[in-house]
Design an enzyme around this catalytic site. Sequence first.
Site, short mmCIF file in Angstrom:
data_model
loop_
_atom_site.label_atom_id
_atom_site.label_comp_id
_atom_site.label_asym_id
_atom_site.label_seq_id
_atom_site.Cartn_x
_atom_site.Cartn_y
_atom_site.Cartn_z
CG HIS A 52 30.41 21.76 -22.21
ND1 HIS A 52 31.61 22.84 -22.74
CD2 HIS A 52 29.56 21.94 -21.18
CE1 HIS A 52 31.01 23.76 -21.42
NE2 HIS A 52 30.09 23.33 -20.93
CG ASP A 62 31.97 25.86 -29.53
OD1 ASP A 62 31.48 25.17 -28.56
OD2 ASP A 62 31.25 27.12 -30.23
#
Length: 399
Positions: free
Chosen positions: A44, A14
């Site tokens: 993503h 992340d």
Amino acid sequence: MSEVVTVVGALWGDEGKGKFVNFMCQEVEADIAVRYSGGANAGHNIVLPSGERYTFRLLPTGSVTPGVVAVLGAGMVIDPQTLVEEIKVVKKHNPEFHLVIDFRAHMIFPFHRTTDAKRESLRKEQIGTTHSGIGTAFADKANRVGMRMEDLLLEPEEILAKVTSLAEQHGSSNRPILRDIKKLRRELYDYIADGAKYINRQIEAGKSVVFAGAQGFMLDVDYGTYPFVTSTSCLPSGVGSGAGVDPRKVDQIIGVVKAYCTRIGEGPFPTEISGDTAETIRTLGNEYEHGVYINRPRRIGWLDLKYLELSCLVGGYDFLAVTMLDVVGQLDKIHLPGIGWFDGWDCSKLGDAEDTSDLPPELLKYLGAIEAVAGVPIGLISTGPGNEQVIDVRGRKIW
Ligand code: GTP
Ligand code: IMP
Ligand code: MG
């Protein structure tokens, strides 16, 4: 000139990897974008040229770029239903979209997710998985009972018999019906091929390739904070087993790292903070997991230089891409554990910065301190969510 690049997360994922996979696809004019490990987990995020945000869970983010062929490598566990849905969305943005799925990749079915959740609830100390069935599908793979993408090439009745048998091993009555199997088979059949052969042939032909890692170094099954990890390789060397490509063919490895840390799920997080500062970062950085099966705030911490140093050593990155400088800079004081406190900086015009001369001195000082410990140069600086909000400092000494 052909370029082969790998982009991975340097700590807990992340970190904006999705943005840099897309960025590198554009920079090297990639012909192919490859994912080589993991499955459909938290995802993503990227901002599309249209300004729209989109979350990719399986396909590499470069898939939205026309002319880029997406490959899902042998090291993945693929939820076929999620994949079908993702293909539909990508095709809307990129009608010429083409995909190659390595026939060796494993499949995730709904009962894998049920087992994932059940195993979590039975653990004394929960891992905090994404409940996507990733660990249970990898367990089936290691136990040599899993189903691979090549099984979708069988006759529908044979597929159903295999799925039913696997569902029974999971003690589940939740199994697909023949009509759904036929539909999945129809939608994915033409994409299933020898992905490893395809990528190698393309590299030999001088094509440019971007490999996208999954999650981040600290969630790697071997080098992360075991057992609070995912079930697969998050390292750049994972391209060897996960894509069938000799890692020596990779020209550049990029470790993406956020200017502070976040972690979803349980497990050690030595630089974790709570209270007002954590809440400020969480809000400014939108640090929430928006999963399909689970939504939760991300845990927040200062940048962990000790783990970053290890990640750089083992990962062998050529350079780091540092993200979220426009977020952490808004704090009055920023801590780098083991080093000290740093002043925040003026973030009001950061998003428009075009070169390092537009960057505040406090920001450069912070980056210099990170680089000194990491032992790897910082090559790209991200100053906002947009694809163009990147300053290239490769090969330059600026602090
Ligand atoms: P990986 O999980 O490592 O692949 O990264 P990710 O792309 O999934 O990260 P995440 O899900 O946290 O998404 C990052 C978000 O932050 C995306 O919406 C990006 O557009 C955005 N982003 C990336 N870099 C920056 C940055 O430097 N500043 C800001 N404000 N946002 C960024
Ligand atoms: P799993 O991969 O769902 O089994 O989760 C294992 C661990 O990896 C948990 O701590 C998750 O929170 C973490 N994890 C899995 N996917 C992601 C992701 O996309 N971003 C960040 N952490 C993740
Ligand atoms: Mg993510």
